[in-house]
Design a protein around this motif. Structure first.
Motif, PDB file in Angstrom:
ATOM      1  N   GLY A 179       7.080  11.000   6.323  1.00  0.00           N
ATOM      2  CA  GLY A 179       7.467  10.876   4.922  1.00  0.00           C
ATOM      3  C   GLY A 179       6.647   9.806   4.237  1.00  0.00           C
ATOM      4  O   GLY A 179       6.591   8.673   4.697  1.00  0.00           O
ATOM      5  N   PRO A 180       5.966  10.143   3.141  1.00  0.00           N
ATOM      6  CA  PRO A 180       5.149   9.156   2.436  1.00  0.00           C
ATOM      7  C   PRO A 180       6.001   8.119   1.721  1.00  0.00           C
ATOM      8  O   PRO A 180       7.198   8.316   1.506  1.00  0.00           O
ATOM      9  CB  PRO A 180       4.360  10.002   1.432  1.00  0.00           C
ATOM     10  CG  PRO A 180       5.175  11.226   1.228  1.00  0.00           C
ATOM     11  CD  PRO A 180       5.935  11.450   2.495  1.00  0.00           C
ATOM     12  N   GLY A 181       5.371   6.996   1.361  1.00  0.00           N
ATOM     13  CA  GLY A 181       6.077   5.964   0.611  1.00  0.00           C
ATOM     14  C   GLY A 181       5.310   4.663   0.563  1.00  0.00           C
ATOM     15  O   GLY A 181       4.302   4.491   1.248  1.00  0.00           O
ATOM     16  N   ASN A 182       5.799   3.769  -0.263  1.00  0.00           N
ATOM     17  CA  ASN A 182       5.215   2.433  -0.384  1.00  0.00           C
ATOM     18  C   ASN A 182       5.688   1.542   0.754  1.00  0.00           C
ATOM     19  O   ASN A 182       6.841   1.632   1.169  1.00  0.00           O
ATOM     20  CB  ASN A 182       5.634   1.783  -1.709  1.00  0.00           C
ATOM     21  CG  ASN A 182       4.918   2.399  -2.880  1.00  0.00           C
ATOM     22  OD1 ASN A 182       3.691   2.492  -2.887  1.00  0.00           O
ATOM     23  ND2 ASN A 182       5.670   2.842  -3.868  1.00  0.00           N
ATOM     24  N   VAL A 183       4.787   0.674   1.219  1.00  0.00           N
ATOM     25  CA  VAL A 183       5.153  -0.360   2.181  1.00  0.00           C
ATOM     26  C   VAL A 183       4.623  -1.683   1.661  1.00  0.00           C
ATOM     27  O   VAL A 183       3.565  -1.732   1.043  1.00  0.00           O
ATOM     28  CB  VAL A 183       4.624  -0.075   3.609  1.00  0.00           C
ATOM     29  CG1 VAL A 183       5.201   1.209   4.164  1.00  0.00           C
ATOM     30  CG2 VAL A 183       3.122  -0.038   3.658  1.00  0.00           C
ATOM     31  N   SER A 184       5.371  -2.743   1.909  1.00  0.00           N
ATOM     32  CA  SER A 184       4.992  -4.081   1.448  1.00  0.00           C
ATOM     33  C   SER A 184       5.271  -5.097   2.536  1.00  0.00           C
ATOM     34  O   SER A 184       6.152  -4.904   3.380  1.00  0.00           O
ATOM     35  CB  SER A 184       5.805  -4.468   0.206  1.00  0.00           C
ATOM     36  OG  SER A 184       5.555  -3.576  -0.851  1.00  0.00           O
ATOM     37  N   LEU A 185       4.519  -6.199   2.499  1.00  0.00           N
ATOM     38  CA  LEU A 185       4.741  -7.276   3.452  1.00  0.00           C
ATOM     39  C   LEU A 185       6.199  -7.698   3.430  1.00  0.00           C
ATOM     40  O   LEU A 185       6.814  -7.802   2.369  1.00  0.00           O
ATOM     41  CB  LEU A 185       3.859  -8.470   3.129  1.00  0.00           C
ATOM     42  CG  LEU A 185       2.356  -8.254   3.276  1.00  0.00           C
ATOM     43  CD1 LEU A 185       1.604  -9.519   2.894  1.00  0.00           C
ATOM     44  CD2 LEU A 185       2.003  -7.840   4.692  1.00  0.00           C
ATOM     45  N   VAL A 242       0.853  -1.183   0.000  1.00  0.00           N
ATOM     46  CA  VAL A 242       0.000   0.000   0.000  1.00  0.00           C
ATOM     47  C   VAL A 242       0.888   1.232   0.000  1.00  0.00           C
ATOM     48  O   VAL A 242       2.039   1.183   0.429  1.00  0.00           O
ATOM     49  CB  VAL A 242      -0.952  -0.015   1.220  1.00  0.00           C
ATOM     50  CG1 VAL A 242      -0.212   0.223   2.507  1.00  0.00           C
ATOM     51  CG2 VAL A 242      -2.102   0.969   1.057  1.00  0.00           C
ATOM     52  N   PHE A 243       0.340   2.338  -0.478  1.00  0.00           N
ATOM     53  CA  PHE A 243       1.048   3.608  -0.406  1.00  0.00           C
ATOM     54  C   PHE A 243       0.535   4.371   0.809  1.00  0.00           C
ATOM     55  O   PHE A 243      -0.677   4.437   1.047  1.00  0.00           O
ATOM     56  CB  PHE A 243       0.826   4.445  -1.681  1.00  0.00           C
ATOM     57  CG  PHE A 243       1.673   5.687  -1.713  1.00  0.00           C
ATOM     58  CD1 PHE A 243       3.009   5.612  -2.069  1.00  0.00           C
ATOM     59  CD2 PHE A 243       1.139   6.917  -1.377  1.00  0.00           C
ATOM     60  CE1 PHE A 243       3.805   6.758  -2.083  1.00  0.00           C
ATOM     61  CE2 PHE A 243       1.922   8.068  -1.383  1.00  0.00           C
ATOM     62  CZ  PHE A 243       3.261   7.986  -1.751  1.00  0.00           C
ATOM     63  N   ILE A 244       1.455   4.925   1.574  1.00  0.00           N
ATOM     64  CA  ILE A 244       1.096   5.761   2.723  1.00  0.00           C
ATOM     65  C   ILE A 244       1.399   7.193   2.344  1.00  0.00           C
ATOM     66  O   ILE A 244       2.550   7.527   2.029  1.00  0.00           O
ATOM     67  CB  ILE A 244       1.884   5.352   3.987  1.00  0.00           C
ATOM     68  CG1 ILE A 244       1.539   3.913   4.394  1.00  0.00           C
ATOM     69  CG2 ILE A 244       1.596   6.320   5.126  1.00  0.00           C
ATOM     70  CD1 ILE A 244       2.312   3.388   5.595  1.00  0.00           C
ATOM     71  N   ASP A 245       0.353   8.047   2.342  1.00  0.00           N
ATOM     72  CA  ASP A 245       0.572   9.468   2.093  1.00  0.00           C
ATOM     73  C   ASP A 245       0.435  10.213   3.418  1.00  0.00           C
ATOM     74  O   ASP A 245       0.325   9.582   4.477  1.00  0.00           O
ATOM     75  CB  ASP A 245      -0.356  10.004   1.001  1.00  0.00           C
ATOM     76  CG  ASP A 245      -1.833  10.000   1.375  1.00  0.00           C
ATOM     77  OD1 ASP A 245      -2.178   9.868   2.571  1.00  0.00           O
ATOM     78  OD2 ASP A 245      -2.663  10.152   0.452  1.00  0.00           O
ATOM     79  N   GLU A 246       0.395  11.529   3.377  1.00  0.00           N
ATOM     80  CA  GLU A 246       0.376  12.308   4.619  1.00  0.00           C
ATOM     81  C   GLU A 246      -0.871  12.065   5.471  1.00  0.00           C
ATOM     82  O   GLU A 246      -0.872  12.330   6.669  1.00  0.00           O
ATOM     83  CB  GLU A 246       0.520  13.808   4.324  1.00  0.00           C
ATOM     84  CG  GLU A 246      -0.602  14.400   3.505  1.00  0.00           C
ATOM     85  CD  GLU A 246      -0.447  14.187   2.000  1.00  0.00           C
ATOM     86  OE1 GLU A 246      -1.419  14.439   1.277  1.00  0.00           O
ATOM     87  OE2 GLU A 246       0.625  13.752   1.543  1.00  0.00           O
ATOM     88  N   ASN A 247      -1.926  11.510   4.875  1.00  0.00           N
ATOM     89  CA  ASN A 247      -3.154  11.225   5.620  1.00  0.00           C
ATOM     90  C   ASN A 247      -3.247   9.797   6.128  1.00  0.00           C
ATOM     91  O   ASN A 247      -4.186   9.451   6.835  1.00  0.00           O
ATOM     92  CB  ASN A 247      -4.377  11.522   4.750  1.00  0.00           C
ATOM     93  CG  ASN A 247      -4.509  12.994   4.473  1.00  0.00           C
ATOM     94  OD1 ASN A 247      -4.416  13.803   5.386  1.00  0.00           O
ATOM     95  ND2 ASN A 247      -4.696  13.349   3.219  1.00  0.00           N
ATOM     96  N   GLY A 248      -2.321   8.938   5.725  1.00  0.00           N
ATOM     97  CA  GLY A 248      -2.362   7.543   6.134  1.00  0.00           C
ATOM     98  C   GLY A 248      -2.357   6.617   4.940  1.00  0.00           C
ATOM     99  O   GLY A 248      -1.895   6.988   3.849  1.00  0.00           O
TER     100      GLY A 248
END
Length: 148
Positions: free
Chosen positions: A135-141, A29-35
């Protein structure tokens, strides 16, 4: 006090598309400044919720259950290997995202439905933590979780 035995690891990701709807497991999922993008809750200090995998068995035991699934607990990220309590007010890096651990995330009354009678109290002290997004970004399992 700033040292940990090893990096943590992201073991589960969950989106809550709307209030009271089932949590949907994700592999990334991508996490932006709102979650988490696609999650109904958003913003500021409570943008992302985290729970420790090691606490699931404790919650299950206290609720009188054989096991508890992370989606039942309605948190966004389940991590393992690092004590989240020890990271309070710290910045952590998960995948490409940087989060600031802000404070404990108390259980909601919905835990009585998810875990049965006493579910709320089973989660008290084990409900996880909420974080703001630095800081926003992608996270993965499988992504490591380290201090930033």
């Amino acid at each position: 006090m700033a040292r940990h035995a090893k990096p943590g690891r992201l073991d589960w990701i969950g989106l809550r598309p709307a209030r009271r709807e089932a949590v949907i497991s994700q592999s990334s999922v991508f996490i932006d400044e709102n979650g988490l993008v696609g999650d109904h809750a958003s913003g500021e200090k409570r943008a992302v919720t985290l729970i420790q995998q090691e606490h699931l068995q404790v919650i299950a035991s206290l609720a009188g259950l054989e096991c508890v699934q992370p989606g039942q607990l309605r948190r966004n990220l389940m991590v393992s290997g690092v004590n989240l309590y020890a990271l309070r007010k710290s910045r952590i890096k998960v995948g490409q995202a940087v989060l600031q651990i802000e404070g404990p995330c108390p259980p909601c009354s919905r835990m009585e439905q998810e875990l049965g009678p006493g579910g709320y109290n089973a989660m008290r002290g084990h409900g996880g933590w909420y974080a703001s997004v630095v800081g926003p970004g992608n996270v993965s399992l499988g992504d490591p979780m380290t201090t930033a």
